[in-house]
Scaffold this motif. Sequence first.
Motif, mmCIF file in Angstrom:
data_model
loop_
_atom_site.group_PDB
_atom_site.id
_atom_site.type_symbol
_atom_site.label_atom_id
_atom_site.label_comp_id
_atom_site.label_asym_id
_atom_site.label_seq_id
_atom_site.Cartn_x
_atom_site.Cartn_y
_atom_site.Cartn_z
ATOM 1 N N VAL A 133 -27.067 -38.631 41.223
ATOM 2 C CA VAL A 133 -26.681 -39.602 39.163
ATOM 3 C C VAL A 133 -27.654 -38.792 38.902
ATOM 4 C CG1 VAL A 133 -27.436 -41.267 38.363
ATOM 5 C CG2 VAL A 133 -26.819 -41.643 40.917
ATOM 6 N N PHE A 134 -26.912 -38.158 37.862
ATOM 7 C CA PHE A 134 -27.071 -37.415 36.419
ATOM 8 C C PHE A 134 -26.761 -38.005 34.768
ATOM 9 C CE2 PHE A 134 -26.676 -34.034 40.148
ATOM 10 C CZ PHE A 134 -28.005 -33.871 40.204
ATOM 11 N N TYR A 135 -27.151 -37.620 34.857
ATOM 12 C CA TYR A 135 -26.976 -38.081 32.348
ATOM 13 C C TYR A 135 -26.383 -39.401 32.385
ATOM 14 C CZ TYR A 135 -28.899 -33.576 32.224
ATOM 15 O OH TYR A 135 -29.529 -32.056 31.995
ATOM 16 N N VAL A 136 -26.418 -40.461 33.075
ATOM 17 C CA VAL A 136 -26.328 -41.931 32.601
ATOM 18 C C VAL A 136 -27.734 -42.631 32.107
ATOM 19 C CG1 VAL A 136 -23.727 -41.422 34.078
ATOM 20 C CG2 VAL A 136 -25.998 -42.730 34.728
ATOM 21 N N ASN A 137 -26.761 -44.119 31.353
ATOM 22 C CA ASN A 137 -28.049 -44.829 31.518
ATOM 23 C C ASN A 137 -28.152 -45.792 32.429
ATOM 24 O OD1 ASN A 137 -26.111 -46.292 30.470
ATOM 25 N ND2 ASN A 137 -26.980 -46.863 27.657
ATOM 26 N N GLY A 138 -28.257 -47.161 31.930
ATOM 27 C CA GLY A 138 -28.729 -48.376 33.123
ATOM 28 C C GLY A 138 -28.071 -48.697 33.685
ATOM 29 N N SER A 139 -26.489 -48.879 31.884
ATOM 30 C CA SER A 139 -25.597 -49.769 31.780
ATOM 31 C C SER A 139 -24.223 -48.345 32.417
ATOM 32 C CB SER A 139 -25.270 -49.983 30.932
ATOM 33 O OG SER A 139 -26.381 -50.687 30.291
ATOM 34 N N SER A 140 -24.786 -47.274 32.885
ATOM 35 C CA SER A 140 -23.800 -46.104 33.407
ATOM 36 C C SER A 140 -23.218 -44.969 32.054
ATOM 37 C CB SER A 140 -22.626 -46.946 34.406
ATOM 38 O OG SER A 140 -23.368 -47.691 35.650
ATOM 39 N N PHE A 141 -24.140 -45.934 30.638
ATOM 40 C CA PHE A 141 -23.152 -44.723 29.702
ATOM 41 C C PHE A 141 -23.765 -43.673 29.671
ATOM 42 C CE2 PHE A 141 -22.575 -48.323 26.546
ATOM 43 C CZ PHE A 141 -21.416 -49.039 27.219
ATOM 44 N N PRO A 142 -23.096 -42.572 29.326
ATOM 45 C CA PRO A 142 -22.768 -41.705 29.826
ATOM 46 C C PRO A 142 -23.906 -40.268 27.893
ATOM 47 C CG PRO A 142 -20.906 -41.760 29.351
ATOM 48 C CD PRO A 142 -21.396 -43.027 29.252
ATOM 49 N N TRP A 143 -24.710 -39.547 28.097
ATOM 50 C CA TRP A 143 -24.101 -38.449 26.728
ATOM 51 C C TRP A 143 -23.537 -37.859 26.473
ATOM 52 C CZ3 TRP A 143 -28.029 -41.332 29.441
ATOM 53 C CH2 TRP A 143 -28.808 -41.450 28.458
#
Length: 358
Positions: free
Chosen positions: A293-303
């Motif tokens: 799991v890479f580059y997401v926050n706790g709400s599955s929002f990416p950067w």
Amino acid sequence: HNVIYFDQTSQTAVIGFEDSRIAYPNPSTGTTNSSDKDFNDVVFAITANPITAIKTNDMPVLVPTTVTDKDGDGVTDANDKYPDDSQRAYDVYYPTSGTGTLAFEDNWPKQGDYDFNDLVVGYQYHLVTNSYNAVKDVKAAYTVEAVGANYKNGFAVQFGTGPGNVESVSGQVNLAGNSLFDVSSTGYENGQPYAVIPVFPNAHQLFGYTSSTPFINTKVGDVTAAPYAINLNVTFGTPVNASALGTPPYNAFLVANQTRGREVHLAGQAPTAKANSALFGTQDDKTNVSSSVFYVNGSSFPWALNIPASFSYPLETSRVDGAYLHYGTWATTSGSSFADWYGNTASGYRNTNKLYKK
């Protein structure tokens, strides 16, 4: 009318139909209408396993027309885009028409203002493949459309092959003397197990800003400029199987604020060997390397976003989920709902007052 032949090359029975009568008297004019007798109006090829299940000994044998294959790659010259080059045969484009867009938020591992205009890059990939559909050349047409950042950000792309397989690179910008990427004479980044190709070290520098960092094409009253075009060409010594190389736009990433370890990738894309793994799982980031799991926050929002179309990105400091009203649902469902969140397919998709490009 129809005819049937046996094609020894493909081991099929071939039936060809003629859809007009061979000779058809027209009583009103006294003339005879004739068909063209080419028997190709509909053609069926019929096979069986084993082919001996079809009685073919009474069928005429279909004799192929003479074909040429000058480079001997197994693709006839009529179908070969590069008939004199045995390592190249076909052209593939992604997207097939128009351009896609990469958009980045550079405050990772913080969420930041989440306006996704810190770096906006349009792209189209032209792949040259051999007769086995392995990729010999990647020709990437990039357009840097917006730089809405205080940071001086770099941009690079990683391919699924070793750096030693990179035969040549052209089209990179402003890498001479840069302090961000350690670039080999061929054009790949040194010290990497995979082929990492730096594209540019500082987005502001593309527009002539070496010390100051204005907002470019994101803020009313600040700098406006024509998009900056880059034509990156990468040639591999040995053509690379497409599944190993990756899928366009490949593993493209931003390097934030001249700090080599601060890589920002698309969700699910692994970092390169030079990323600072100590930043994973800090602040808003929920990267879990063991679970891929890479580059997401706790709400599955990416950067970082990959949009297979031209993108009307938000104004400076306008959150993407405030400008695109279905973005949040798309992100939290991992893309299973509102896959077209970036479109304008119906009312209620966009708040155009928060978009820089209406």
